[in-house]
Design a protein around this motif. Structure first.
Motif, PDB file in Angstrom:
ATOM      1  N   VAL A  43       5.353   2.552  12.093  1.00 20.87           N
ATOM      2  CA  VAL A  43       5.054   3.218  10.827  1.00 20.87           C
ATOM      3  C   VAL A  43       5.888   4.479  10.724  1.00 20.87           C
ATOM      4  N   VAL A  44       6.541   4.631   9.605  1.00 18.54           N
ATOM      5  CA  VAL A  44       7.376   5.817   9.369  1.00 18.54           C
ATOM      6  C   VAL A  44       6.555   6.828   8.565  1.00 18.54           C
ATOM      7  N   GLY A  45       5.879   6.352   7.564  1.00 18.22           N
ATOM      8  CA  GLY A  45       5.107   7.258   6.749  1.00 18.22           C
ATOM      9  C   GLY A  45       4.540   6.536   5.548  1.00 18.22           C
ATOM     10  N   SER A  46       3.970   7.275   4.619  1.00 20.88           N
ATOM     11  CA  SER A  46       3.375   6.699   3.416  1.00 20.88           C
ATOM     12  C   SER A  46       4.085   7.263   2.203  1.00 20.88           C
ATOM     13  N   TRP A  47       4.270   6.441   1.192  1.00 21.67           N
ATOM     14  CA  TRP A  47       4.999   6.864  -0.020  1.00 21.67           C
ATOM     15  C   TRP A  47       4.202   6.433  -1.237  1.00 21.67           C
ATOM     16  N   GLN A  48       3.776   7.415  -2.040  1.00 23.16           N
ATOM     17  CA  GLN A  48       2.983   7.117  -3.229  1.00 23.16           C
ATOM     18  C   GLN A  48       3.610   7.688  -4.489  1.00 23.16           C
ATOM     19  N   THR A  97       0.824  -1.217   0.000  1.00 20.36           N
ATOM     20  CA  THR A  97       0.000   0.000   0.000  1.00 20.36           C
ATOM     21  C   THR A  97       0.853   1.261   0.000  1.00 20.36           C
ATOM     22  N   GLY A  98       2.194   1.087   0.044  1.00 18.96           N
ATOM     23  CA  GLY A  98       3.100   2.241   0.084  1.00 18.96           C
ATOM     24  C   GLY A  98       3.425   2.724   1.487  1.00 18.96           C
ATOM     25  N   THR A  99       2.996   1.942   2.503  1.00 18.15           N
ATOM     26  CA  THR A  99       3.313   2.334   3.894  1.00 18.15           C
ATOM     27  C   THR A  99       4.746   1.919   4.229  1.00 18.15           C
ATOM     28  N   VAL A 100       5.480   2.820   4.821  1.00 14.86           N
ATOM     29  CA  VAL A 100       6.896   2.568   5.156  1.00 14.86           C
ATOM     30  C   VAL A 100       6.994   2.264   6.645  1.00 14.86           C
ATOM     31  N   TYR A 101       7.733   1.194   7.007  1.00 11.36           N
ATOM     32  CA  TYR A 101       7.917   0.779   8.397  1.00 11.36           C
ATOM     33  C   TYR A 101       9.404   0.803   8.760  1.00 11.36           C
ATOM     34  N   VAL A 102       9.670   0.993  10.018  1.00 10.07           N
ATOM     35  CA  VAL A 102      11.043   0.905  10.553  1.00 10.07           C
ATOM     36  C   VAL A 102      11.052  -0.136  11.644  1.00 10.07           C
ATOM     37  N   ARG A 103      12.086  -0.964  11.695  1.00  8.48           N
ATOM     38  CA  ARG A 103      12.172  -2.022  12.687  1.00  8.48           C
ATOM     39  C   ARG A 103      12.884  -1.455  13.935  1.00  8.48           C
ATOM     40  N   GLN A 118      12.542  13.892  17.252  1.00 15.04           N
ATOM     41  CA  GLN A 118      12.602  13.422  15.861  1.00 15.04           C
ATOM     42  C   GLN A 118      12.828  11.909  15.798  1.00 15.04           C
ATOM     43  N   VAL A 119      13.683  11.407  16.683  1.00 15.60           N
ATOM     44  CA  VAL A 119      13.936   9.962  16.697  1.00 15.60           C
ATOM     45  C   VAL A 119      12.679   9.210  17.147  1.00 15.60           C
ATOM     46  N   ASP A 120      12.030   9.748  18.206  1.00 18.83           N
ATOM     47  CA  ASP A 120      10.857   9.065  18.758  1.00 18.83           C
ATOM     48  C   ASP A 120       9.666   9.098  17.793  1.00 18.83           C
ATOM     49  N   GLU A 121       9.609  10.071  16.915  1.00 21.16           N
ATOM     50  CA  GLU A 121       8.482  10.153  15.974  1.00 21.16           C
ATOM     51  C   GLU A 121       8.634   9.160  14.818  1.00 21.16           C
ATOM     52  N   HIS A 122       9.746   8.459  14.739  1.00 21.38           N
ATOM     53  CA  HIS A 122       9.977   7.398  13.744  1.00 21.38           C
ATOM     54  C   HIS A 122       9.791   7.876  12.311  1.00 21.38           C
ATOM     55  N   HIS A 123      10.346   9.033  11.999  1.00 22.28           N
ATOM     56  CA  HIS A 123      10.239   9.539  10.623  1.00 22.28           C
ATOM     57  C   HIS A 123      11.513   9.267   9.844  1.00 22.28           C
ATOM     58  N   ALA A 124      12.245   8.209  10.201  1.00 23.39           N
ATOM     59  CA  ALA A 124      13.481   7.854   9.506  1.00 23.39           C
ATOM     60  C   ALA A 124      13.670   6.353   9.591  1.00 23.39           C
TER      61      ALA A 124
END
Length: 409
Positions: free
Chosen positions: A25-30, A12-18, A79-85
């Protein structure tokens, strides 16, 4: 679907970080491929890595305050806690935790250092206050004043203490400076008053000195000038300008008097030196009268010489005893001659001398006869005793005969 060790993109274009807590969930990419999505969020992770690295360097190598460092750490932690990377976010958290510990350690170090600096500043200011209070009692006005000014500059360069302590120390420091200034002001005010009194006293001395400058009473005025000089020294110093001006007038008045006296004395000394020569010539003439052969003529000649002597006048004081002694010696010789002549011509004295001589002669003759009788009788002891008595009487007779000869008998 696309993935790497730290993240993935689903269909679905959803990006995850382990993470250690599981996938986040990191974000969505379309807009593009899953690989581009992962690459984008991995670049964001690298950006965080760079920011954390820069912050670590700033904390270690600059004087970044603990407050600013904590703000920066909190911003990065959000920024780290928001999981945008996409990346090893746990490793970033570990580095941020280490930074927090480092900042806290630096905060403690600075706290200890500030406490040490404050303690040093307190001791330094207390030492300044102690020295200032000692200087407040000093009479070394110039050096103490300069030192107090230097202490103020030192004070300004020291860190402030807590408000109460700093105010208390400053109050003591300021009070010491004020006390010194007050004492110094009083001292110089008293000194100015003394100098004004000295100026008034010296004005009077100058006035008298100037009034005496034309005097011809050489001895009395010179003595008075010596008294004025003693009074001048006892009066103390006036203000510098007044002192110099008054001294020049005082000294100038004396110079006028002593210059005039010097000229008169020079003329007098020349005159007295000439008088000395004349009296020495008279002394030579008088000395020619001795030994006395004609008492009457010698007396007349000496009186004439003495009249000329008295008419000549004074001679230098140091030469007077010697030249006068020469005349006195001649006078004594004349007196002795006169006394001898009187004894020689005095009838009563001559009669007493003749009578004494006759008595002594009779005693001598009698003793000689007695000695002859004693010898004839064999009484040598008595003869020897009479002989010793004869020697004494004979000596007196010889002296009496000599005195009688002086009377021409």
């Amino acid at each position: 679907m696309s993935s790497d060790p730290w993240g993935r993109v689903d269909e679905t274009g959803t990006v995850y970080v382990r993470t250690a807590e599981g996938e986040q969930v990191v974000g969505s990419w379309q807009a593009g491929s899953p690989e581009e999505a992962l690459a984008y969020f991995e670049r964001k992770y690298e950006g965080l890595v760079v920011e954390i690295g820069l912050l670590e360097k700033r904390v270690k190598t600059t004087d970044l305050s603990a407050k600013d460092a904590t703000t920066a750490i909190d911003h990065l932690r959000v920024q780290v806690d928001e999981h945008h990377a996409v990346g090893d976010l746990g490793a970033l958290r570990t580095r941020l935790d280490a930074l927090v510990a480092t900042v806290e350690a630096r905060r403690e170090e600075r706290k200890v250092q500030r406490a040490k600096q404050t303690d040093e500043a307190r001791h330094a200011k207390e030492a300044l206050v102690t020295e200032a209070e000692e200087l407040a009692q000093s009479d070394q006005w110039r050096s103490a004043g300069e030192r107090l000014r230097a202490l103020v500059d030192t004070w300004k360069g020291l860190p402030r203490l807590d408000r109460k302590s700093d105010d208390e120390l400053w109050h003591r420091f300021s009070h010491a400076r004020s006390a010194f200034s007050k004492r110094r002001k009083a001292h110089f005010a008293a000194l100015d008053a003394q100098r004004e009194e000295a100026r008034k006293a010296k004005e009077k001395l100058v006035a008298e000195a100037e009034s005496l400058s034309g005097s011809t009473d050489w001895g009395g005025t010179a003595a008075r000038y010596r008294e004025l000089m003693t009074d001048w020294k006892a009066a103390g110093r006036a203000q510098r300008d007044a002192e110099d001006e008054l001294w020049n007038r005082f000294r100038g008045a004396q110079d006028v008097f002593f210059a005039a006296r010097g000229e008169v004395f020079a003329e007098r000394d020349a005159e007295q030196s000439e008088n000395l020569k004349l009296k020495e010539e008279l002394a030579v003439e008088a000395e020619r009268l001795v030994p006395v052969t004609d008492l009457k003529a010698a007396r007349a000649a000496f009186r004439a010489l003495n009249e000329r002597w008295e008419a000549i006048g004074h001679v230098p004081r140091d030469a007077r005893p010697k030249v006068e002694a020469r005349m006195h010696a001649v006078e004594r010789a004349l007196q002795e001659s006169e006394e001898n002549e009187w004894r020689r011509t005095n009838p009563e004295a001559r009669a007493r001398a003749a009578g004494l001589t006759g008595q002594l002669q009779a005693a001598v003759d009698k003793l000689r006869a007695q000695i002859d009788v004693a010898r004839a009788a064999g009484n040598n002891a008595k003869a020897d005793k009479l002989a010793r008595e004869l020697e004494g009487r004979q000596a007196l007779l010889d002296q009496a005969l000599k005195g009688l000869q002086e009377f021409g008998g």
